[in-house]
Scaffold this motif. Structure first.
Motif, mmCIF file in Angstrom:
data_model
loop_
_atom_site.group_PDB
_atom_site.id
_atom_site.type_symbol
_atom_site.label_atom_id
_atom_site.label_comp_id
_atom_site.label_asym_id
_atom_site.label_seq_id
_atom_site.Cartn_x
_atom_site.Cartn_y
_atom_site.Cartn_z
ATOM 1 N N GLU A 298 -13.484 -9.710 3.594
ATOM 2 C CA GLU A 298 -12.602 -9.505 3.008
ATOM 3 C C GLU A 298 -12.612 -10.111 1.775
ATOM 4 N N SER A 302 -7.871 -7.701 -1.717
ATOM 5 C CA SER A 302 -7.658 -6.743 -0.556
ATOM 6 C C SER A 302 -6.383 -7.226 0.550
ATOM 7 N N ASN A 305 -3.230 -7.241 -1.326
ATOM 8 C CA ASN A 305 -2.828 -5.785 -1.470
ATOM 9 C C ASN A 305 -2.061 -5.277 -0.080
ATOM 10 N N ARG A 306 -2.755 -5.621 0.777
ATOM 11 C CA ARG A 306 -2.514 -5.316 2.065
ATOM 12 C C ARG A 306 -1.031 -5.846 2.456
ATOM 13 N N LYS A 309 1.772 -3.925 0.551
ATOM 14 C CA LYS A 309 1.913 -2.583 0.776
ATOM 15 C C LYS A 309 2.957 -2.660 2.356
ATOM 16 N N LYS A 310 2.563 -3.578 2.924
ATOM 17 C CA LYS A 310 3.356 -3.842 4.326
ATOM 18 C C LYS A 310 4.610 -4.217 4.046
#
Ligand SMILES: Nc1nc2c(ncn2[C@@H]2O[C@H](COP(=O)(O)OP(=O)(O)OP(=O)(O)O)[C@@H](O)[C@H]2O)c(=O)[nH]1
Ligand SMILES: [Mg+2]
Lengths: 313, 135, 565
Positions: A298, A302, A305-306, A309-310
């Motif tokens: 990872e 990333s 960003n995850r 998003k969540k």
């Protein structure tokens, strides 16, 4: 929650208590600040910065006395460094302000930096708000005078006074460093012991060379002073008032205040969101997530960003 | 989160200039993580109490070696009471006879340290008096 | 310093070197195998490393006549007199003063009856700081630590019935020294004594106030000027008076170690000499009246070495730097007081022993006068009983111990001579540092001395807290036993009575004349004249100490301490 009400009624002890709650970031800190916020925004905030020992506290003592004489209510925040290792601090600025500290219109508070870098911390800014709400007309912040990092002071103070001494004169580096760009007023203190004239001329020249590319109507005055002999104090007070007037007449004050409010929002946002997301990070991905990054499965980007998003989208 | 700090005001009331002890204590308290507001020598009780209130300190530490303790301690306690700030803990050090020590403790001085007290002892006592809510 | 072998013949020295080598490899090593030493390194209080044993090798290269010499001869390492205590025991001078002038007067009479040979006055804090008894700043302190003197009236009562041309009086006063001394002079003259008959000392050492004791009033420069005024006045009119007692005592009590005490005190002394020379006086006209005041702590040999080194350094500086010619100008005459800060509140009787050790060191160091502290000083003002034991301690040393029978009995001790040299060396290192800072006044302004002293105090406390330094009864051998020491108290009426007297004096005096005298004083201060005649004038009119001090503050300003922890 009687404290805030008592404070707004003018109770000094309550004010002092509220400051402690804010400084300690106690549970109800935000609630308190929110309640106080409507009462803020009417004070001139004056930052005093300059190398250690240049006479900031002594000058502030005189400044406060003159302000009080003019009928102003004055608050002072004197900041000293906390030890990085123990968190303890020796706060010794107010010993220079004993002359004025007993006046009923004066409130002086010493603060340790408590781990934050730079001349002034978030907590300082919040405590300034508390003093504004208390109805102080003039609020003076004495920074720890750490040179470049004092740029922070410009984000809070309306008027920045830079205190230098003929002793610092040799040290051209100091002048070239950020400190020469932040002053609205320059004071060459300790004129009684050194060649202040020379220093004054030098600073004037520097200001002149800088102001060509900044189209401001305010040219920073350079004042020769001796806090010890009480010389140059009148002029300093006059210039502080003049600058305040200038800010108001030119409308500059609105820009400054807007920037300040924006800063507060941005700071709060940054802090709260990052705290919120950090609290989710481990519960969501587990401790192994850092291992994953280490193993290059990872990347920090990333992962973040995850997260966003969540939880935010 | 920022930790709360024990805030201590250290001052010498009156005119005696023997500040060896109070300075050593100031350094020790700082090194133990407290915030020390240092007022130095030659302070009136009024100055001390006003400062304690503005600085919202938890503790006032007084050093008196001039024999004037039976004036200065009670006066400061009284002023604190007048300002409704009796919750500020008052401690002291200096050359104070046992008899006076007992009297002062009855009046509300929370601890009196004689010559030869170790700085750890003072730190321990302050932490005990302020409780474990801090640091 | 001389190199080569001066004191012993080189063949013998070679033999010694070989023997010592052998001793180290055999006798010593066997011993160490059986039992190692208590510490890896041993230090004096000034952090000088102490060797296991000293031998002739440690002093072999000394030039005896040049560096040690004979008693009464340059460089006076062994003593300033050729006969020392064989001719005259030191002056036993006990500091006293408490409550009102009347009470102190009674005490003086008591002490004179009990064989004391000189008077000593302690003033209360308001007097020391130049405040009148009715000043707001004085509250709670009037008469608490010494006698309160507001006006000439108090001085008159203090010495009522004591012929001032027959006794010598030492007055511990600094910031307001010129004023208090003026009161003394006027009192004596009113008794019928002549100025030139008066003998005694005023402490008058303002420089150490900024470093340590903190009873300063004005900034350093005008203060120094006032000191020179008194030195000049004494050299003209009171030839038997010591206008200054250059004091290491307070520097030491504030936390300095022995080397710092030595260096800072002598540096102060040199500063006064320079300032007086600048005024235009000749060195031999005032240097003989300069005197010193040192502390004596527990580290026995270090203290003795300190006194010996002090005498040698002062003589050298006076001779070489200032070209003094008179023998008396080269003399470092000194008063010693045992150390208050080494006395413990715990097990107070132990203090008798500490005082005895310190007093003995002072005598072996060749002191001219001595004050021994009372065992109860860590608890309260001394009682008469405790004062008597302290005085008896001196008398036992003088008459029973035999140490007074020969001069400088430790001279020639390998250790003491070595340590004397070492103290001197360290002292000159400080002189260099002070010179680099631009002198004592500049050093004070930059907080150099204050920082040095605070650091030493901090270090010492750390040593005790960690148990590296053992103080018996405090962090070693502590027992719960509380020995009741009777406590002497000041009646609370003292303050009231004193203020009443002050009021009365103010009512009875001619206030117009007071005003005039104060006015003239201020004008003179602006013109940088010698202020003594003007102060004497004001004092005669019963101007108060506070009034005189305030007037001078208006011209000179006020000093605030630097913040140094
Ligand atoms: N000669 C002279 N000394 C001054 C003057 N102003 C201040 N000082 C002295 O300089 C020292 C430092 O003064 P402060 O007011 O504490 O300086 P500061 O800038 O607040 O110092 P920090 O808070 O430690 O950074 C003190 O000893 C003052 O008395 C002056 O105009 N002339
Ligand atoms: Mg400051």
């Amino acid at each position: 929650m009687g404290l805030v009400e008592d404070m707004l009624k003018g109770d000094k002890r309550a004010l002092s208590r509220v400051i402690t709650l804010v400084e300690n970031n106690s549970q109800n800190c935000e609630e308190i600040l929110s309640k106080l916020y409507p009462h803020t925004g009417n004070s001139q905030i004056i930052g005093v910065t300059g190398p250690p020992g240049s006479g900031k506290s002594t000058l502030i003592n005189h400044l406060v006395r003159e302000f009080v004489r003019k009928g102003y209510k004055v608050g002072v925040l004197a900041i000293d460094p906390s030890s990085e290792f123990t968190g303890g601090a020796l706060l010794g600025d107010r010993i220079r302000m004993l002359e004025v500290s007993l006046d009923s219109n004066v409130f002086i508070r010493s603060m340790g930096t408590r781990g934050t870098l730079g001349g002034i911390s978030r907590k300082t800014k919040e405590v300034v708000r508390v003093l504004e709400a208390f109805g102080k007309d003039k609020i003076i912040i004495e920074t720890i005078g750490a040179g470049q990092s004092d740029i922070e002071i410009t984000r809070t103070a309306h008027t920045v006074i830079v205190v230098l001494t003929p002793e610092t004169g040799d040290d051209v580096q100091v002048l070239k460093a950020g400190i020469m760009e932040i002053g609205d007023i320059y004071v060459v203190n300790k004129a009684d012991i050194g060649n202040a004239e020379f220093m004054v001329e030098e600073i004037k020249a520097l200001i002149a060379s800088k102001s060509s590319n900044v189209s401001k109507e305010w040219t920073a005055p350079v004042i020769k002073a001796s806090a010890k002999k009480k010389e140059g104090i009148r002029e300093l007070v006059e210039q502080v008032e003049k600058h305040w007037n200038y800010l108001k007449v030119s409308g500059e004050i609105n820009k400054l205040e807007e920037r300040r409010v924006k800063n507060e929002v941005v700071d709060t946002l940054n802090r709260k969101i990052s705290n919120y997301l950090l609290s989710k990070l481990e519960s969501e991905f587990g401790k192994e997530i850092f291992d994953e990054i280490l193993k290059r499965k990872e990347s920090p980007y990333s992962v973040v960003n995850r997260l966003i998003k969540k939880f935010l989208c | 989160m920022m930790a709360e700090k024990i805030r201590v005001l250290l001052a010498k009331p009156g005119l005696d200039g023997h500040d060896r002890g109070i300075k050593v204590v100031a350094r020790a308290l700082r090194d133990s993580g407290m915030e020390v507001i240092y007022l130095g020598i030659r302070n009136t009780p009024e100055q001390i109490v006003e400062t304690a209130i503005q600085e919202d300190v938890d503790v006032i530490g007084l050093s008196i070696l001039s024999g004037s303790h039976m004036y200065h301690f009670p006066r400061i306690l009284q002023l604190l009471k007048e300002r409704k700030a009796e919750d500020i803990v008052v401690i002291g050090g200096g050359i104070i006879p046992q008899e006076d020590k007992e009297k002062l403790e009855k009046m509300g001085v929370k601890a009196i340290f004689g010559p030869g007290t170790s700085t750890q002892e003072i730190i321990k006592k302050i932490k005990e008096l302020i409780g474990n809510k801090k640091n | 310093m001389c190199r080569g072998i001066n004191l012993f013949n080189s063949k013998k020295i070679d033999e010694m070197k070989k023997s010592i080598d052998k001793w180290e490899k055999t006798t010593l090593e066997e011993s160490l195998k059986l039992k190692s030493e208590r510490k890896k390194e041993f230090f004096t209080s000034s952090n000088i490393v102490v060797k296991r044993v000293y031998t002739p090798l440690d002093i072999a290269n000394k030039d005896y006549l040049k560096e040690i010499g004979l008693p009464g001869e340059y460089p006076f390492t062994r003593g300033i007199h050729a006969t020392m205590y064989r001719a005259r025991i030191w002056t036993m001078r006990q500091f006293a003063g408490f409550g009102t002038a009347e009470q102190t007067n009674k005490r003086f009479k008591y002490l004179l009856q009990h064989g004391e040979t000189g008077l000593s006055v302690a003033f209360d804090f308001p007097t020391l700081c130049g405040y009148d008894s009715d000043d707001l700043m004085s509250k709670g302190e009037v008469g608490a630590c010494g006698v309160a003197v507001d006006t000439l009236k108090d001085m008159e009562i203090l010495f009522e019935g004591i012929p001032l041309n027959k006794v010598t009086t030492s007055m511990t006063i600094n910031g307001p020294a010129a004023t208090i001394w003026s009161m003394y002079i006027v009192t004596a003259e009113k008794q019928g004594a002549k100025k030139e008959e008066l003998g005694g000392t005023i402490q008058n050492d303002i420089l150490k106030e900024y470093m340590a004791q903190k009873s300063f009033i004005f900034p350093p420069e005008p203060s120094l000027k006032l000191v020179v005024d008194t030195i000049e006045y004494a050299s003209k009119y009171l030839p038997k008076w010591n206008p200054i007692s250059i004091s290491g005592y307070h520097i030491r009590e504030a936390g300095a170690n022995a080397v710092q005490e030595l260096a800072f005190t002598l540096a102060d002394g040199l500063t006064y000499v320079e300032a007086t020379l600048e005024r235009g006086l000749k060195v031999d006209d005032f240097a003989p009246r300069l005197s010193f005041f040192f502390a004596c702590h527990n580290n026995f040999f270090e203290e003795i070495a300190k006194f010996r080194a002090a005498r040698r350094i002062w003589a050298r500086e006076m001779k070489e730097r200032f070209q003094a010619k008179k023998k008396r100008s080269l003399w470092l005459r000194f008063h010693t007081q045992t150390s208050g800060c080494t006395l413990t509140a715990q097990q107070p009787y132990n203090n008798i022993v500490r005082v005895a050790i310190q007093a003995l060191a002072a005598v072996l160091g060749g002191t001219q006068s001595l004050h021994t502290n009372s065992m109860d000083e860590a608890l309260s003002l001394p009682t008469e009983f405790a004062v008597r034991i302290a005085l008896r301690t001196q008398q036992i040393i003088a008459h029973e111990s035999g140490v007074t029978d020969t001069i400088d009995p430790l001279g020639g001790s390998y250790y003491v001579e070595w340590l004397t040299d070492k103290m001197e060396e360290e002292c000159y290192k400080y002189f260099d540092k002070i010179d680099k800072l631009g002198g004592v006044v500049e050093g004070i302004k930059r907080g150099f001395f204050q920082k040095e002293i605070a650091n030493s105090a901090h270090k010492y406390q750390e040593g005790i807290d960690k148990g590296e330094i053992i103080v018996v009864g405090v962090n070693g051998y502590a027992t719960e036993e509380l020995m009741p020491v009777p406590i002497f108290r000041i009646e609370p009426e003292v303050e009231k009575k004193q203020i009443e007297r002050l009021k009365r004096v103010k009512m009875e005096r001619n206030s117009k004349k007071v005003e005039e005298a104060i006015d003239q004083l201020k004008k003179a201060a602006e013109k940088e004249e010698n202020l003594m005649p003007y102060i004497i004038n004001a004092v005669k009119e019963y101007a108060t100490l506070g009034e005189i001090t305030k007037a001078l503050k208006e011209i000179y300003g006020e000093y605030h301490e630097l913040l140094i922890y």
